[in-house]
Design a protein around this motif. Structure first.
Motif, PDB file in Angstrom:
ATOM      1  N   GLY A 132       0.814  -1.208   0.000  1.00 26.65           N
ATOM      2  CA  GLY A 132       0.000   0.000   0.000  1.00 26.65           C
ATOM      3  C   GLY A 132       0.848   1.257   0.000  1.00 26.65           C
ATOM      4  O   GLY A 132       0.554   2.227  -0.720  1.00 26.65           O
ATOM      5  N   ILE A 133       1.912   1.268   0.800  1.00 27.89           N
ATOM      6  CA  ILE A 133       2.785   2.444   0.856  1.00 27.89           C
ATOM      7  C   ILE A 133       3.535   2.612  -0.468  1.00 27.89           C
ATOM      8  O   ILE A 133       3.706   3.737  -0.961  1.00 27.89           O
ATOM      9  N   LEU A 134       3.974   1.517  -1.060  1.00 24.51           N
ATOM     10  CA  LEU A 134       4.657   1.611  -2.351  1.00 24.51           C
ATOM     11  C   LEU A 134       3.724   2.134  -3.431  1.00 24.51           C
ATOM     12  O   LEU A 134       4.123   2.938  -4.283  1.00 24.51           O
ATOM     13  N   TRP A 135       2.468   1.674  -3.419  1.00 25.49           N
ATOM     14  CA  TRP A 135       1.491   2.164  -4.402  1.00 25.49           C
ATOM     15  C   TRP A 135       1.174   3.639  -4.162  1.00 25.49           C
ATOM     16  O   TRP A 135       0.947   4.396  -5.100  1.00 25.49           O
ATOM     17  N   MET A 136       1.156   4.037  -2.897  1.00 24.65           N
ATOM     18  CA  MET A 136       0.831   5.427  -2.567  1.00 24.65           C
ATOM     19  C   MET A 136       1.882   6.382  -3.134  1.00 24.65           C
ATOM     20  O   MET A 136       1.569   7.492  -3.561  1.00 24.65           O
ATOM     21  N   PHE A 137       3.137   5.922  -3.117  1.00 24.87           N
ATOM     22  CA  PHE A 137       4.233   6.779  -3.605  1.00 24.87           C
ATOM     23  C   PHE A 137       4.834   6.207  -4.883  1.00 24.87           C
ATOM     24  O   PHE A 137       6.045   6.298  -5.110  1.00 24.87           O
ATOM     25  N   LEU A 142      12.353   5.076  -7.657  1.00 20.25           N
ATOM     26  CA  LEU A 142      13.168   4.191  -6.819  1.00 20.25           C
ATOM     27  C   LEU A 142      13.887   5.014  -5.757  1.00 20.25           C
ATOM     28  O   LEU A 142      15.072   5.323  -5.868  1.00 20.25           O
ATOM     29  N   ASP A 143      13.146   5.368  -4.712  1.00 19.61           N
ATOM     30  CA  ASP A 143      13.676   6.155  -3.604  1.00 19.61           C
ATOM     31  C   ASP A 143      13.750   5.264  -2.372  1.00 19.61           C
ATOM     32  O   ASP A 143      12.741   4.703  -1.945  1.00 19.61           O
ATOM     33  N   ILE A 144      14.927   5.138  -1.781  1.00 23.38           N
ATOM     34  CA  ILE A 144      15.102   4.227  -0.655  1.00 23.38           C
ATOM     35  C   ILE A 144      14.255   4.638   0.542  1.00 23.38           C
ATOM     36  O   ILE A 144      13.858   3.800   1.353  1.00 23.38           O
ATOM     37  N   ARG A 145      13.944   5.913   0.656  1.00 23.81           N
ATOM     38  CA  ARG A 145      13.129   6.367   1.784  1.00 23.81           C
ATOM     39  C   ARG A 145      11.728   5.769   1.730  1.00 23.81           C
ATOM     40  O   ARG A 145      11.169   5.366   2.763  1.00 23.81           O
TER      41      ARG A 145
END
Length: 288
Positions: A132-137, A142-145
């Motif tokens: 969910g967090i990956l889809w949100m951003f 490809l940002d490690i944060r």
């Protein structure tokens, strides 16, 4: 809520089982509506905006979602009060393998055999939060944060599982205090158990990060430090779940700040060193 109801001072709640199912469910829905009042207010705002802008599908989904949440919590509480006499059933029965189980695998076998449902719930919640967090951003790239924040959510979703591991260790593995096992081995065994249980999330993290060496090493280091810290803090708090939840909130905030400011390696190193020092203290005083 479950912890509060289980407290002796809340035994009067058991009397509610004498009422009808309808009345009980209505009462619990009303209680959870009050507890989730901030969420309901936000839901109403989003619902109104969806209707105003013509997103009727979104409005329907939001209504169904909050209804399922409220009714699900009420139904779970209802059954936990009215059917406490039912014996727990094991969902998955693993075959008994006649092999020697290394000491560091005992916690893993305990989770798989005795805490199967909790293990499955943790993994489902962890996967949903991570993706969910990956889809949100997704537009960030490809940002490690972003990946570490998603990994942090997965780590926090294992908080109750870690609490179950601690209780098992305290109640069933106390005899190991008298065994000639060094502190370094005990620390290694604990780390192996925690990392092995978290291995699916690390594999998912590595896969979504395109197997970048820097991402993988940073994620493993951050996850190892976070899991061990959560485990040792429970020792420090003497399994006090109320204070443990407060710690999780503070831990999440500090971790977020360290990730956003690109100081997550220093933060991970500090909490790992602190956990190892406290682990040594417990070992020297035969409390581990």
């Amino acid at each position: 809520m479950k912890q509060r109801i289980a407290h002796p001072s809340y035994n009067f709640v058991q009397v509610s089982a004498m009422s009808t199912k309808k009345n009980q469910l209505q009462s619990w829905i009303g209680l959870y509506a009050i507890v989730l009042c901030p969420v309901l207010l936000y839901t109403i705002i989003v619902f109104a905006m969806a209707i105003f802008h013509g997103y009727y599908y979104t409005a329907i989904i939001i209504s169904l979602y909050i209804t399922i949440i409220l009714y699900g919590l009420a139904a779970y509480t209802y059954y936990s009060i009215n059917y406490t006499f039912n014996p727990a059933r094991q969902l998955i029965v693993f075959p008994k393998i006649g092999l020697r189980k290394p000491y560091w695998t005992w916690l893993i076998y305990y989770v798989l055999e005795m805490q199967t449902l909790m293990f499955v719930i943790c993994k489902v919640l962890s996967f949903v939060l991570f993706k969910g967090i990956l889809w949100m951003f997704a537009d960030v790239g490809l940002d490690i944060r972003v990946y570490l924040i998603a990994l942090l959510a997965a780590i926090l979703s294992h908080s109750m599982l870690i609490a179950a591991l601690l209780r098992f260790e305290k109640s069933n593995l106390r005899f190991t205090n008298s065994l000639p096992v060094s502190n370094s081995k005990k620390t290694l065994y604990t780390l192996l158990s925690l990392v092995t249980l978290f291995l699916p999330e690390l594999l998912l993290y590595s896969f979504t990060a395109n197997f970048s060496a820097g991402f993988i090493l940073s994620g493993i280091f951050f996850a190892t430090a976070g899991l061990l810290t959560m485990f040792m803090i429970l020792y420090l708090l003497d399994d006090n779940m109320e204070n443990y939840l407060k710690f999780l909130f503070i831990f999440a905030i500090l971790s977020m700040f360290s990730i956003l400011s690109h100081q997550f390696l220093i933060f991970s190193l500090l909490i790992l060193i602190g956990s190892l020092i406290y682990h040594r203290y417990l070992y020297d005083h035969s409390k581990l």
